[in-house]
Write a protein that holds these residues in place. Structure first.
Motif, mmCIF file in Angstrom:
data_model
loop_
_atom_site.group_PDB
_atom_site.id
_atom_site.type_symbol
_atom_site.label_atom_id
_atom_site.label_comp_id
_atom_site.label_asym_id
_atom_site.label_seq_id
_atom_site.Cartn_x
_atom_site.Cartn_y
_atom_site.Cartn_z
ATOM 1 N N ILE A 1 74.575 78.702 -47.294
ATOM 2 C CA ILE A 1 75.005 77.342 -46.934
ATOM 3 C C ILE A 1 73.924 76.331 -47.292
ATOM 4 O O ILE A 1 74.189 75.279 -47.886
ATOM 5 C CB ILE A 1 75.343 77.273 -45.429
ATOM 6 C CG1 ILE A 1 76.565 78.155 -45.120
ATOM 7 C CG2 ILE A 1 75.621 75.820 -45.002
ATOM 8 C CD1 ILE A 1 76.841 78.341 -43.637
ATOM 9 N N GLY A 2 72.665 76.653 -46.940
ATOM 10 C CA GLY A 2 71.562 75.749 -47.243
ATOM 11 C C GLY A 2 71.309 75.614 -48.731
ATOM 12 O O GLY A 2 71.026 74.513 -49.234
ATOM 13 N N ALA A 3 71.418 76.733 -49.459
ATOM 14 C CA ALA A 3 71.166 76.705 -50.902
ATOM 15 C C ALA A 3 72.208 75.852 -51.621
ATOM 16 O O ALA A 3 71.868 75.078 -52.532
ATOM 17 C CB ALA A 3 71.169 78.123 -51.460
ATOM 18 N N MET A 4 73.471 75.959 -51.216
ATOM 19 C CA MET A 4 74.505 75.127 -51.836
ATOM 20 C C MET A 4 74.265 73.652 -51.536
ATOM 21 O O MET A 4 74.514 72.782 -52.376
ATOM 22 C CB MET A 4 75.893 75.548 -51.343
ATOM 23 C CG MET A 4 76.475 76.736 -52.084
ATOM 24 S SD MET A 4 76.847 76.376 -53.829
ATOM 25 C CE MET A 4 78.285 75.320 -53.667
ATOM 26 N N TYR A 5 73.750 73.349 -50.351
ATOM 27 C CA TYR A 5 73.430 71.957 -50.012
ATOM 28 C C TYR A 5 72.316 71.433 -50.919
ATOM 29 O O TYR A 5 72.360 70.303 -51.395
ATOM 30 C CB TYR A 5 73.006 71.870 -48.547
ATOM 31 C CG TYR A 5 72.803 70.454 -48.044
ATOM 32 C CD1 TYR A 5 73.831 69.778 -47.413
ATOM 33 C CD2 TYR A 5 71.588 69.805 -48.209
ATOM 34 C CE1 TYR A 5 73.660 68.476 -46.955
ATOM 35 C CE2 TYR A 5 71.400 68.505 -47.757
ATOM 36 C CZ TYR A 5 72.440 67.843 -47.126
ATOM 37 O OH TYR A 5 72.262 66.554 -46.687
ATOM 38 N N GLY B 1 75.681 57.396 -48.071
ATOM 39 C CA GLY B 1 76.585 57.847 -47.022
ATOM 40 C C GLY B 1 76.998 59.299 -47.102
ATOM 41 O O GLY B 1 77.537 59.846 -46.135
ATOM 42 N N GLY B 2 76.756 59.958 -48.231
ATOM 43 C CA GLY B 2 77.283 61.314 -48.417
ATOM 44 C C GLY B 2 76.454 62.438 -47.851
ATOM 45 O O GLY B 2 76.950 63.558 -47.681
ATOM 46 N N MET B 3 75.189 62.196 -47.532
ATOM 47 C CA MET B 3 74.301 63.289 -47.144
ATOM 48 C C MET B 3 74.608 63.841 -45.751
ATOM 49 O O MET B 3 74.741 65.049 -45.560
ATOM 50 C CB MET B 3 72.843 62.822 -47.202
ATOM 51 C CG MET B 3 72.397 62.340 -48.570
ATOM 52 S SD MET B 3 72.426 63.620 -49.835
ATOM 53 C CE MET B 3 71.013 64.604 -49.354
ATOM 54 N N LEU B 4 74.715 62.958 -44.746
ATOM 55 C CA LEU B 4 74.889 63.401 -43.360
ATOM 56 C C LEU B 4 76.259 64.045 -43.099
ATOM 57 O O LEU B 4 76.331 65.056 -42.382
ATOM 58 C CB LEU B 4 74.660 62.227 -42.411
ATOM 59 C CG LEU B 4 74.548 62.583 -40.924
ATOM 60 C CD1 LEU B 4 73.469 63.632 -40.694
ATOM 61 C CD2 LEU B 4 74.257 61.325 -40.099
ATOM 62 N N PRO B 5 77.364 63.514 -43.644
ATOM 63 C CA PRO B 5 78.649 64.195 -43.428
ATOM 64 C C PRO B 5 78.640 65.651 -43.903
ATOM 65 O O PRO B 5 79.246 66.516 -43.262
ATOM 66 C CB PRO B 5 79.633 63.355 -44.254
ATOM 67 C CG PRO B 5 79.027 61.992 -44.264
ATOM 68 C CD PRO B 5 77.551 62.218 -44.338
ATOM 69 N N ALA B 6 77.935 65.933 -45.002
ATOM 70 C CA ALA B 6 77.852 67.313 -45.486
ATOM 71 C C ALA B 6 77.089 68.192 -44.500
ATOM 72 O O ALA B 6 77.390 69.389 -44.360
ATOM 73 C CB ALA B 6 77.180 67.358 -46.859
ATOM 74 N N VAL B 7 76.111 67.617 -43.789
ATOM 75 C CA VAL B 7 75.380 68.370 -42.765
ATOM 76 C C VAL B 7 76.319 68.745 -41.622
ATOM 77 O O VAL B 7 76.280 69.868 -41.111
ATOM 78 C CB VAL B 7 74.189 67.537 -42.232
ATOM 79 C CG1 VAL B 7 73.545 68.226 -41.030
ATOM 80 C CG2 VAL B 7 73.153 67.325 -43.331
ATOM 81 N N LEU C 1 77.086 72.545 -40.444
ATOM 82 C CA LEU C 1 76.887 73.072 -39.093
ATOM 83 C C LEU C 1 78.154 73.768 -38.583
ATOM 84 O O LEU C 1 78.077 74.789 -37.886
ATOM 85 C CB LEU C 1 76.487 71.939 -38.147
ATOM 86 C CG LEU C 1 75.092 71.340 -38.381
ATOM 87 C CD1 LEU C 1 74.875 70.119 -37.490
ATOM 88 C CD2 LEU C 1 74.007 72.392 -38.130
ATOM 89 N N ALA C 2 79.311 73.216 -38.936
ATOM 90 C CA ALA C 2 80.575 73.853 -38.543
ATOM 91 C C ALA C 2 80.696 75.243 -39.183
ATOM 92 O O ALA C 2 81.119 76.212 -38.536
ATOM 93 C CB ALA C 2 81.754 72.974 -38.947
ATOM 94 N N LEU C 3 80.301 75.356 -40.464
ATOM 95 C CA LEU C 3 80.329 76.662 -41.133
ATOM 96 C C LEU C 3 79.315 77.613 -40.502
ATOM 97 O O LEU C 3 79.580 78.813 -40.351
ATOM 98 C CB LEU C 3 80.041 76.492 -42.628
ATOM 99 C CG LEU C 3 81.098 75.764 -43.459
ATOM 100 C CD1 LEU C 3 80.626 75.627 -44.909
ATOM 101 C CD2 LEU C 3 82.432 76.502 -43.415
ATOM 102 N N ALA D 1 86.920 75.647 -39.620
ATOM 103 C CA ALA D 1 85.640 74.987 -39.307
ATOM 104 C C ALA D 1 85.482 73.704 -40.111
ATOM 105 O O ALA D 1 85.021 72.669 -39.590
ATOM 106 C CB ALA D 1 84.489 75.941 -39.582
ATOM 107 N N LEU D 2 85.858 73.750 -41.386
ATOM 108 C CA LEU D 2 85.776 72.554 -42.225
ATOM 109 C C LEU D 2 86.688 71.446 -41.700
ATOM 110 O O LEU D 2 86.317 70.264 -41.695
ATOM 111 C CB LEU D 2 86.152 72.895 -43.673
ATOM 112 C CG LEU D 2 85.176 73.782 -44.448
ATOM 113 C CD1 LEU D 2 85.787 74.194 -45.793
ATOM 114 C CD2 LEU D 2 83.849 73.062 -44.681
ATOM 115 N N LEU D 3 87.878 71.826 -41.250
ATOM 116 C CA LEU D 3 88.803 70.827 -40.703
ATOM 117 C C LEU D 3 88.244 70.196 -39.431
ATOM 118 O O LEU D 3 88.371 68.980 -39.223
ATOM 119 C CB LEU D 3 90.174 71.473 -40.427
ATOM 120 C CG LEU D 3 91.011 71.787 -41.674
ATOM 121 C CD1 LEU D 3 92.219 72.638 -41.303
ATOM 122 C CD2 LEU D 3 91.465 70.497 -42.357
#
Length: 622
Positions: free
Chosen positions: A297-301, A372-378, A382-384, A601-603
């Protein structure tokens, strides 16, 4: 992923057919491998000439684009011959041997039917392109467009040879009869279908696609057959146009990153960089339950957005992490499900091509979208992580060694050149050294140098096989993208996009009602249109409506992108899911058992992002 069935392994074909098939296969594989190598050299030369010598090669991108279409089509031929086009085989695995043999034959005859139907129009398309002259090389565009009819003809030959290798004639004859009967039925029913209007969208883009997918027809051919049938039977559109849309979908320059990152992933493994990286990461998180899943998960981020293509991002990560995760007992289906989910999770991380597209078609500030895109991906990450924690609570760690700080430090030093690779690539993009398309060549050059000089591990004998594998995987992925683009165009021409925008504008509930219906709509749209086509079609229509009902444009962009991402990476229609399966070399059926937990989780993460606008807009003022 399709694997040769028992039905295909029966009686051998005649000697002459075998020789022709082998000659065809070797010739196409050599040509495709050479094209991969040429793409690396051309794009690498373009970066070097521009950045080092300040003398840009004005023809490099154009030549790379021409060769890329040839690579994609020849790669699709290799994939078809090897049985590596993505398809669902869940139903096939659960039926009797006789029915299985019939469905296997239908998968081939359905593909043959599309190739036969489209071939004359592909030839006509190439002839029409003869009159267009390319701007830089000043040659006829037929040199590029010719890849489509040549590739289709070679795929047709490969499919016929696959049919000839069946051990029994009965399923082949039945499949041929069934396929011919269905084509004739729709052809005759054309006059009755035209008055049905929008109902034809359900018949073709839901019914026909679903029947083909679950019958085991490769995903790309399922999309293509539905689109061809819709245009041929219910419209007066020249079918030459479908070939043009197929060409358009396969010719986005950003997609050039896909084969180069696939090759980079194989190179990282071959040079020992992957082993060094995995050993270090395992030393840090190996003693934690589900540790390497967190690393994924972290590597894909971290690497997401480098190439502009999620498929390319996954191609850079999966070959590095998956072998070690499998050694530790991870199920292949769980791995591909998590990889697919991270593809949706990281859609908003800059420099995402989807963010750039939204900015270009809606007028929203690209800098604001990037911020704006960085924090929503976090939040979605976290859900994953929660699902990973829940699934690995009972993992047996008794055989896992816990490393000392000294050992971790030693492994860190060894892994440092490998760990630096994503940062080298990202820095090259940010500093303007290379474009998102070219940057993978820097990664390839870096990996070659590290493999030869630092890790002292570089097996030249493996390069030809790696190049062929890269071409096959590229063909399988890009051909799906092309067919999906043609299907998206068919939907657009039906007036579906305008009808949808009007319906969404009339939804009650104000801001929250509009966001809720947007999520549902874009999850569905993402599964059939992909991100860029959907944004181009609906962005200019829906963003003004969002502003009218009080939704911040950056907030709405994040909601829309994540909703599309979930649709794109969720089966049974999501193209991204099959791309993840192709890269992971995992049968799509194996991931179905695991992916729905990650999708849920994504939803949940998406609902949180939609409900709390600050997550998307909180840092815009800084």
């Amino acid at each position: 992923m399709e694997h040769p069935s028992a039905a295909m392994a029966g009686l051998p074909a005649s000697g002459i057919l075998n020789r022709i098939d082998r000659t065809l296969g070797v010739t196409v594989e050599m040509a495709a491998a050479l094209l991969v190598l040429l793409e690396i050299i051309i794009l690498g030369a373009g970066v070097t000439a521009r950045y080092v010598f300040h003398a840009p090669l004005i023809w490099s991108d154009e030549l790379a684009s021409i060769l890329f279409l040839w690579l994609s089509m020849l790669g699709a031929v290799v994939a078809l011959r090897r049985g590596e086009h993505m398809r669902m085989t869940g139903l096939i695995a659960r039926v009797s041997p006789e029915t299985r043999a019939l469905l296997e034959a239908v998968a081939v005859t359905a593909s043959i039917s599309f190739l036969l139907l489209i071939l004359p129009h592909a030839v006509e398309y190439a002839e029409e392109e003869h009159f267009i002259v390319t701007p830089a090389l000043e040659i006829s565009n037929a040199w590029r467009a010719g890849a489509i009819p040549v590739g289709i003809a070679l795929m047709l030959a490969a499919a016929v040879f696959r049919l000839a290798r069946f051990g029994s004639r009965k399923p082949v004859l039945l499949a041929l009869g069934l396929t011919a009967a269905l084509i004739a039925l729709f052809w005759v029913a054309g006059p009755a279908l035209k008055p049905l209007g929008k109902l034809n969208l359900i018949i073709f883009f839901v019914g026909i696609v679903a029947v083909n997918v679950f019958a085991g027809v490769p995903i790309a051919f399922s999309f293509a057959l539905a689109t061809f049938g819709y245009l041929a039977c219910t419209t007066s559109t020249p079918l030459l146009v479908m070939v043009g849309r197929l060409d358009e979908g396969m010719s986005h320059l950003i997609l050039l990153a896909v084969p180069l990152f696939i090759f980079l992933g194989a190179l990282i493994e071959m040079t020992g960089m992957a082993k060094a990286m995995i050993q270090f990461l395992a030393s840090l998180l190996g003693h934690v339950r589900g540790g390497l899943s967190y690393v994924l998960i972290g590597a894909m981020y971290l690497v997401s957005g480098i190439s502009g293509s999620k498929i390319a991002d996954m191609a850079a990560i999966a070959p590095v992490l998956f072998p070690e995760m499998k050694k530790r007992g991870a199920k292949p289906g769980d791995l591909v499900a998590l990889l697919s989910a991270t593809g949706a999770q990281t859609e908003t991380i800059p420099p995402s091509i989807v963010l750039i597209t939204i900015g270009s078609v809606t007028g929203v500030s690209i800098a604001a979208l990037f911020t704006g895109g960085m924090l929503p991906a976090v939040v979605l990450g976290l859900a994953l992580c929660f699902v990973v924690w829940k699934r690995h609570r009972g993992e047996d760690l008794s055989q896992i060694t816990r490393y000392s700080k000294r050992e971790i430090g030693k492994l860190a030093v060894i892994a440092l050149p490998a760990i630096a690779l994503p940062f080298v690539i990202r820095a090259a993009v940010v500093e303007g050294v290379a474009t998102a398309t070219e940057v993978s060549t820097i990664g390839v050059a870096y990996s070659v140098v590290m493999g030869i000089l630092v890790y002292r591990q570089f097996d030249w004998r493996r390069l030809p096989a790696m190049l062929v594998e890269t071409a096959s995987l590229t063909g399988a992925i890009i051909f799906i993208v092309g067919c999906a683009t043609a299907m998206a165009w068919g939907l657009t021409q039906s007036g579906f996009s305008q009808d949808l925008a009007q319906a969404m504008a009339n939804i009650p509930g104000g801001t929250w009602g509009f966001l809720a219906i947007s999520i549902v709509a874009f999850v569905i749209l993402g599964s059939v249109l992909e991100g860029i086509p959907a944004i181009v079609l609906f962005g200019p229509l829906l963003f003004p409506i969002a502003k009218q009902v009080g939704v911040h444009e950056v907030h709405y962009a994040m909601v829309v992108i994540f909703a599309m991402g979930i649709g794109l990476f969720a089966p049974p229609l999501g193209v991204g899911y099959y791309g993840a399966c192709a890269i992971s070399k995992v049968n799509p059926d194996e991931g179905l058992k695991y992916i729905w937990g990650y999708v849920a989780a994504l939803l949940v993460g998406l609902v949180v992002v939609a409900a709390i606008p600050w997550i998307s807009t909180g840092f815009l003022k800084f």
